[in-house]
Design a protein around this motif. Sequence first.
Motif, PDB file in Angstrom:
ATOM      1  N   ILE A  63      11.483  -6.299   2.885  1.00 25.70           N
ATOM      2  CA  ILE A  63      12.476  -5.275   2.554  1.00 25.70           C
ATOM      3  C   ILE A  63      11.829  -3.913   2.346  1.00 25.70           C
ATOM      4  CG2 ILE A  63      14.183  -4.572   0.842  1.00 25.70           C
ATOM      5  CD1 ILE A  63      15.082  -6.850   2.733  1.00 25.70           C
ATOM      6  N   VAL A  64      10.771  -3.861   1.522  1.00 20.91           N
ATOM      7  CA  VAL A  64      10.141  -2.560   1.245  1.00 20.91           C
ATOM      8  C   VAL A  64       9.406  -2.049   2.477  1.00 20.91           C
ATOM      9  CG1 VAL A  64       8.548  -1.296  -0.241  1.00 20.91           C
ATOM     10  CG2 VAL A  64       9.963  -3.125  -1.197  1.00 20.91           C
ATOM     11  N   ASP A  65       8.687  -2.929   3.164  1.00 24.70           N
ATOM     12  CA  ASP A  65       7.977  -2.496   4.369  1.00 24.70           C
ATOM     13  C   ASP A  65       8.957  -2.086   5.462  1.00 24.70           C
ATOM     14  OD1 ASP A  65       5.637  -3.041   3.035  1.00 24.70           O
ATOM     15  OD2 ASP A  65       5.230  -4.930   4.078  1.00 24.70           O
ATOM     16  N   GLY A  66      10.130  -2.709   5.489  1.00 25.65           N
ATOM     17  CA  GLY A  66      11.154  -2.282   6.432  1.00 25.65           C
ATOM     18  C   GLY A  66      11.592  -0.852   6.174  1.00 25.65           C
ATOM     19  N   GLN A  67      11.699  -0.472   4.908  1.00 26.74           N
ATOM     20  CA  GLN A  67      12.033   0.917   4.581  1.00 26.74           C
ATOM     21  C   GLN A  67      10.923   1.863   5.022  1.00 26.74           C
ATOM     22  OE1 GLN A  67      14.826   2.183   3.453  1.00 26.74           O
ATOM     23  NE2 GLN A  67      15.949   0.460   2.567  1.00 26.74           N
ATOM     24  N   VAL A  68       9.674   1.430   4.866  1.00 25.16           N
ATOM     25  CA  VAL A  68       8.544   2.226   5.351  1.00 25.16           C
ATOM     26  C   VAL A  68       8.665   2.438   6.858  1.00 25.16           C
ATOM     27  CG1 VAL A  68       6.039   2.232   5.728  1.00 25.16           C
ATOM     28  CG2 VAL A  68       6.972   1.505   3.516  1.00 25.16           C
ATOM     29  N   ASN A  69       8.987   1.377   7.574  1.00 33.64           N
ATOM     30  CA  ASN A  69       9.076   1.457   9.037  1.00 33.64           C
ATOM     31  C   ASN A  69      10.202   2.398   9.475  1.00 33.64           C
ATOM     32  OD1 ASN A  69       6.991  -0.411   9.112  1.00 33.64           O
ATOM     33  ND2 ASN A  69       8.387  -2.156   9.320  1.00 33.64           N
ATOM     34  N   LEU A  70      11.336   2.327   8.795  1.00 37.35           N
ATOM     35  CA  LEU A  70      12.436   3.224   9.140  1.00 37.35           C
ATOM     36  C   LEU A  70      12.078   4.675   8.818  1.00 37.35           C
ATOM     37  CD1 LEU A  70      15.548   1.176   7.959  1.00 37.35           C
ATOM     38  CD2 LEU A  70      14.720   1.509  10.289  1.00 37.35           C
ATOM     39  N   HIS A  71      11.441   4.894   7.692  1.00 41.73           N
ATOM     40  CA  HIS A  71      11.007   6.253   7.337  1.00 41.73           C
ATOM     41  C   HIS A  71      10.074   6.825   8.404  1.00 41.73           C
ATOM     42  CE1 HIS A  71       8.037   8.998   5.484  1.00 41.73           C
ATOM     43  NE2 HIS A  71       9.096   9.501   4.860  1.00 41.73           N
ATOM     44  N   ASP A  72       9.118   6.016   8.851  1.00 41.24           N
ATOM     45  CA  ASP A  72       8.174   6.487   9.853  1.00 41.24           C
ATOM     46  C   ASP A  72       8.848   6.678  11.210  1.00 41.24           C
ATOM     47  OD1 ASP A  72       6.287   6.375   7.885  1.00 41.24           O
ATOM     48  OD2 ASP A  72       5.177   4.677   8.712  1.00 41.24           O
ATOM     49  N   PRO A  77       0.803  -1.225   0.000  1.00 46.35           N
ATOM     50  CA  PRO A  77       0.000   0.000   0.000  1.00 46.35           C
ATOM     51  C   PRO A  77       0.833   1.270   0.000  1.00 46.35           C
ATOM     52  CG  PRO A  77      -0.101  -1.101   2.141  1.00 46.35           C
ATOM     53  CD  PRO A  77       0.546  -2.054   1.192  1.00 46.35           C
ATOM     54  N   ARG A  78       2.105   1.197   0.442  1.00 47.03           N
ATOM     55  CA  ARG A  78       2.913   2.421   0.493  1.00 47.03           C
ATOM     56  C   ARG A  78       4.154   2.339  -0.392  1.00 47.03           C
ATOM     57  NH1 ARG A  78       3.741   4.304   6.568  1.00 47.03           N
ATOM     58  NH2 ARG A  78       4.739   5.999   5.426  1.00 47.03           N
ATOM     59  N   ASP A  79       4.138   1.432  -1.349  1.00 48.78           N
ATOM     60  CA  ASP A  79       5.281   1.308  -2.251  1.00 48.78           C
ATOM     61  C   ASP A  79       5.565   2.597  -3.007  1.00 48.78           C
ATOM     62  OD1 ASP A  79       5.326  -1.281  -1.373  1.00 48.78           O
ATOM     63  OD2 ASP A  79       5.477  -2.175  -3.369  1.00 48.78           O
ATOM     64  N   ASP A  80       4.508   3.293  -3.406  1.00 52.90           N
ATOM     65  CA  ASP A  80       4.723   4.518  -4.182  1.00 52.90           C
ATOM     66  C   ASP A  80       5.448   5.579  -3.370  1.00 52.90           C
ATOM     67  OD1 ASP A  80       3.522   3.394  -6.354  1.00 52.90           O
ATOM     68  OD2 ASP A  80       1.565   4.351  -6.042  1.00 52.90           O
ATOM     69  N   GLU A  81       5.330   5.519  -2.043  1.00 55.20           N
ATOM     70  CA  GLU A  81       6.071   6.451  -1.191  1.00 55.20           C
ATOM     71  C   GLU A  81       7.552   6.104  -1.122  1.00 55.20           C
ATOM     72  OE1 GLU A  81       4.533   7.502   2.734  1.00 55.20           O
ATOM     73  OE2 GLU A  81       2.700   6.422   2.190  1.00 55.20           O
ATOM     74  N   MET A  82       7.868   4.799  -1.156  1.00 59.58           N
ATOM     75  CA  MET A  82       9.251   4.369  -0.993  1.00 59.58           C
ATOM     76  C   MET A  82       9.974   4.240  -2.321  1.00 59.58           C
ATOM     77  SD  MET A  82       9.973   4.064   2.221  1.00 59.58           S
ATOM     78  CE  MET A  82       8.951   5.545   2.406  1.00 59.58           C
ATOM     79  N   LEU A  83       9.297   3.693  -3.303  1.00 57.81           N
ATOM     80  CA  LEU A  83       9.951   3.401  -4.588  1.00 57.81           C
ATOM     81  C   LEU A  83       9.711   4.550  -5.556  1.00 57.81           C
ATOM     82  CD1 LEU A  83       8.975  -0.374  -4.748  1.00 57.81           C
ATOM     83  CD2 LEU A  83      11.042   0.669  -3.786  1.00 57.81           C
ATOM     84  N   THR A  84      10.130   5.726  -5.145  1.00 59.35           N
ATOM     85  CA  THR A  84       9.961   6.936  -5.936  1.00 59.35           C
ATOM     86  C   THR A  84      11.062   7.044  -6.988  1.00 59.35           C
ATOM     87  OG1 THR A  84      11.333   8.185  -4.397  1.00 59.35           O
ATOM     88  CG2 THR A  84       8.951   8.125  -3.949  1.00 59.35           C
TER      89      THR A  84
END
Length: 538
Positions: A125-134, A17-24
């Motif tokens: 991996i991608v959700d981990g980047q979301v978690n670190l960003h938050d 659901p938040r890939d577009d935020e991370m994979l810009t």
Amino acid sequence: MCSPTRSDMTLLGSRGPRDDEMLTDGALGIVRMLHHKFDDARRALLLARETRTFGPDGPDFLPETASVREDDTWRVAGAGPGLEDRRVEITGPVDRKMTINAMNSGARCWLADFEDATSPTWRNIVDGQVNLHDAVSRVIEHEENGKTYRLAADRELATIVVRPRGLHLDERHVRVNGRPVSAALFDFGVYLHHNAHRLVAQGLGPYFYLPKLESHLEARWWDDVFTCAERWAGLPHGTIRATVLIETLPAAFEMEEILHELRDHAAGLNAGRWDYIFSTIKVLGAERDHVLPDRTDVTMSVPHMRAYTELLVRTCHRRGAHAIGGMAALIPGRDPATNERAFAAVRADKDREAADGFDGSWVAHPGLVATCDDAFSAVLGDHPHQLDRTREDVDVAAGDLLATGKTGGAVTASGLRTNVAVLLGYLSSWLEGRGAVAINGLMEDAATAEISRCQIWQWIRHEVPIDDGGVVTRRLVGDVLERELIPYALEEGIGSAEADARTSVLRDLVVRTALAEDLPPFLTSIAYAEHLVEAAAR
């Protein structure tokens, strides 16, 4: 700066659901740029690993870099803001709940681990980047069983230090011209793009742990990556800080050279004890003189491990770098007597490290933070470190680092069963997406699974006598493997297609990686390529 062109980049795998935020465009742009500039060099370094040979006695200090070791004038950049005091660091995967608990734990730093403690599914991996960003943005929350987890407002939060995956690993869900990008560059680039400027504005910085380096040339590669990425992101040179895990035997002979190559970005070295044992078996395991006993007997007080840690402290403090101790893998449980023994063992381990001059150490569970903190505070007091303890009394020769024959202990039937059970238990959880697993009161990760695998291989190769009778053979290990597989079949229902499929995968991975004639370099490389990669294109 112009927008990156991505016509040659392909993304595979499921969409979150938040890939577009991370994979810009920006995040993928830095990954793409780093891939084009550095992936060929990475592959050349990996080839050099495969072709590197050592003398009959094993590695030695490099004669061609003696001038670096003998020069007393150079120092590293040292701790960045927020890294001055590292007396206790907590490690763990980058899932959402762990992120919050680690930040709130009271530890001074959190090693956010994309490598040994994370099963590298695409979503992890991608959700981990979301978690670190938050977490960096201080907005992270998590709901579980009616409870809300969020960052504490009444305490100092842990400084984040990210461990990207090792140089040997690909991220097969991101391809440039059909070639997978480096997992290390993906983890590093995405995190840097989204968080570096925000961290600097908070008075901190983008900090990293570098895993599994085997030479100072690999450290030079990372330093070039850092310098290039700083320019790309508009960061002053030296903003990035790195702590290198000395967790391979070859790297133990190049500690000073590794710090020298990274000196504008280096914060310290860490004694990555579990991977170091794994690497020692990989490098020396073909020689019967270097057979190691049961894993429980390979403690930090045996001669070759003690030489390794004392050399690390001396090297770091001579160059103005932090020396960080190894992980306490014990997990508190519900039995008070068991907990008392576990806490006593952790306290003794941390007391030893603090007395030896380490500036801090690792724990795997929030419940151990206070124990580690108390041990180091008893030595440090209000001082953030003990860099002034240069340990001039330490004099370690190559033979000291290779003195595995002085380990003592024995190979036992119980130790063999434990290795098989740990390998199966970890693999089963890893394939299901969990990279840090509590087994028999210990937090097991990829490094400890690798020890189990390599010990099985080494004991078979040399038909090592078992202390309680018999010898280790491929047939014996096969029998133990079949017995240890029974619970996995029972969970699915013996005779069912699901049970057959599950046990078949586990059996195959153990046979190919632990019972093979030649020892594969890494268990997870094989398992990842065959079982975790999603094939669907975006």
